[in-house]
Design an enzyme around this catalytic site. Sequence first.
Site, PDB file in Angstrom:
ATOM      1  N   VAL A 117       0.799  -1.379   0.131  1.00 31.95           N
ATOM      2  CA  VAL A 117       0.009   0.140  -0.059  1.00 31.95           C
ATOM      3  C   VAL A 117       0.564   1.477  -0.197  1.00 31.95           C
ATOM      4  CG1 VAL A 117      -2.003  -0.701   1.018  1.00 31.95           C
ATOM      5  CG2 VAL A 117      -0.242  -0.197   2.429  1.00 31.95           C
ATOM      6  N   ARG A 263      -5.053  -5.918  -0.517  1.00 33.12           N
ATOM      7  CA  ARG A 263      -5.808  -7.148   0.236  1.00 33.12           C
ATOM      8  C   ARG A 263      -5.136  -8.235  -0.151  1.00 33.12           C
ATOM      9  NH1 ARG A 263     -11.157  -3.578  -0.694  1.00 33.12           N
ATOM     10  NH2 ARG A 263     -10.726  -2.600   1.591  1.00 33.12           N
ATOM     11  N   TYR A 400      -7.409  -4.466   9.451  1.00 33.70           N
ATOM     12  CA  TYR A 400      -6.613  -3.389   8.759  1.00 33.70           C
ATOM     13  C   TYR A 400      -7.184  -3.904   7.342  1.00 33.70           C
ATOM     14  CZ  TYR A 400      -2.206  -5.868   9.127  1.00 33.70           C
ATOM     15  OH  TYR A 400      -0.985  -6.548   9.054  1.00 33.70           O
ATOM     16  N   GLU A 401      -6.988  -2.972   6.484  1.00 35.03           N
ATOM     17  CA  GLU A 401      -7.044  -3.062   4.875  1.00 35.03           C
ATOM     18  C   GLU A 401      -8.637  -3.407   4.634  1.00 35.03           C
ATOM     19  OE1 GLU A 401      -4.143  -2.566   4.203  1.00 35.03           O
ATOM     20  OE2 GLU A 401      -3.423  -3.222   2.165  1.00 35.03           O
ATOM     21  N   GLY A 402      -9.280  -2.585   5.681  1.00 36.20           N
ATOM     22  CA  GLY A 402     -10.768  -2.759   5.421  1.00 36.20           C
ATOM     23  C   GLY A 402     -11.210  -3.982   6.153  1.00 36.20           C
TER      24      GLY A 402
END
Lengths: 544, 249
Positions: A117, A263, A400-402
């Site tokens: 990211v 993701r 995390y990461e959604g």
Amino acid sequence: MNPKAAAALPKGGGFLFACENEPFTPEQFGADERLMADTAFQFAKNEVLPLLDRLDAQEEGLMPGLIKQACELGFGGPDTPEKYGGLGLSKAVATRILEKLSLNGSFSTTIGVHQGVAQLPIVLFGSEEQRMRYLPRITSGEIMPAYALSEPNNGTDALSVASRAALRNGAYRLSGTKMWISNAKWASLFTVFAKVDGERFSAFLVERDSPGLEVSREEHKMGLKGSSTARLILEDAVVPQANLLYLEGEGHRVALNTLNIGRCKIGAMALGQMRSALHAAAKYSKERKQFGRTIASFGLVRQKLAEMAARMFAAESVLYRTVALIDSAFSAREASGDEYDETRKACEEFQIECSLTKVLTTEALAFAVDEALQIHGGYGFTEEFPIARLYRDARVMRIYEGTNEINRLFAFERVMKRGLLDALRDGAPTCPAHEYLILAARNLDASKPLGQELTACMSDLTLLTYAQQSANLRAERMRRENVQFADFGVDAAKQFEASATGWAAARCAEALARMGVKQNVSLSSAGQPRDVADAVLESDGYPL
Amino acid sequence: MKLLVPIKRVPDPYSKIRLSADAAGIDATGLKYEINPFDEIAVEEALRIGEKLSCEIAVVSIGDAACEEQLRKALAMGAHRAIRVDCNETLDSLGVAKILAKVFEREKPDLVLMGKQAIDDDCNQAGQMLAGMLNLPQATFASAISIVGGIARVTRETDEGQETLELKLPAVVTADLRLNEPRYVALPGIIKARSKPIETLSLSELNVSAECRVRTTSLSAPPPRAAGRKVANVDELLSALRSERGLKL
């Protein structure tokens, strides 16, 4: 590309009504790709694992030194184009490399963010000048980047950021607070998201020494203690106009597409830690004796080992199928088209699969660390064994990461928005979980809002279909090509099929009940579980 | 200067070795293969010599196409080119030395650097036989090597301590464990190795035949280790060794 070739390319959500002929599996990696993965594994084992206590104590300079060393071996940007100092490898190979580097959560997060990211916004959306200016220094490990999207009051609702930007005298002025910035302590460059004039959501490349930028104290975290997580405070921070990333008002494309690929990186990180958990569990169960026998000989311990291995097999099958699909989308980009638009399309094509992969891999990890700790009994609850750290470190991966909740909602909403529901209803089942998904889909009234609870049921059925189908296709291919450990693959897929079918039946029953449909869901097509504990014990962990 | 490094493909020393069902060989199922660790040390040493002096480093392996995987790894570490002598036969140490002697005549290297032994059969003979056959000076069990003006200065590990020899090149040197620690195979090196050449030679091109005068008659796994027990003191230990093991102490 001619239209015929385009038609033959796999499409996002394609697993919902058919299987691609030959999904990619890790068994397809060539000799030099396996050698790359082996270098990664040896590095993690010999350089990272002996330092865990010191890393968790945040010993000054230790983690940046490891990252620098890793970058010198080529781990700074495996899938970044060679032109920018990367190695230009496929997403599939880069994923394998990250997986093998990820035996520990803190190092995994630090290198994963560096490769993922933090670097992706520039790789995907940077101008040529921005890429040349920053990427060679990032891939070589000279500088570390970071990704600054979340805020104290905007986590899951990421696009509603309060941070503001304004263009004055040829420079942007940024103000706001960013939270949960991984690698913040060491980073020299931040991708910061803010709204220009309070309206146009945009991304900026902000250098650490920009006047008005301050990195605040480290968060006191439950796990990942060796990683850095801090806040970023921007008070009228000066950012040159040339450091706007992509276009004003198009920051959501930067943010969301980066997360999409990110993701899958999470999937690799989860799988690497699962390998550590399974190794710890197998080793301990062979050493620990109770009632005059090793606990590895007890049925309930064996059942845990078998289920951990089966879920890892399914998670691995899903992860590599997904990243290879992304590779196919990237390689299908048309040279004549708008580069950024084509990249965006490639990132978006398999966003359903990306979200499902994130949920599946991180929940398989959660299961693995929990059961591995349970096998350790009281000792698992101490720092004497590595499992306690693995357990703590794994917890954040579902957040995390959604969060897994938002990824669940997103995945099935995309199924609906992409208009895949009709084809799903008319499709023939490819595996037992798929039967339940089709049954639920046929009863679904798409004209009414579903609500989060029902959406999550549908999403779970979608997830289980993707996982079961991927595991079965891989096992079938392993058997057909008679690869090493083909028997393990076949048995692990059977074991997963048995447990996932039971879960699918329950989720289907709940979905129908929520729809008000009166129908009994029978557990007719569940497979026979196979015991794969022997293979796990024999290999001191995950055999593949 | 030219260095020749023979390498052998062997089962990964960290994998579990099991006998095949008929006990005639080992079960290759799930087995990983590696460069023989002592040979990998020899490759590393050649690279280090090459970093100081300008050298061409060639690696050679004898075997079927599978051993190209190990040759590629040596190329990825930094060797310049590779030779595979195509051979599907089982060889003994003398057979290996005879083939390597032919490769030596063809390549005319200044130094042959190889592992002191292979970890699969632990023979520790091929290097010595090769030097003898070629009438070259040899130094075995090397723990340090330096090359100055056509002379190799080699420190060897012996039971009595360290011994330092000077060898006039060309020579054969075999590597011991403490010579160095092989580097990680860096990813850019792996990519570069894709375009490095692997030459295949047949035994007939080398004018040599596969030879094996030693026949393996049986293999057996080591017996499982019996559980130990604690003794209270040295006297008890001595008496246990006398009475249970029949040792004359």
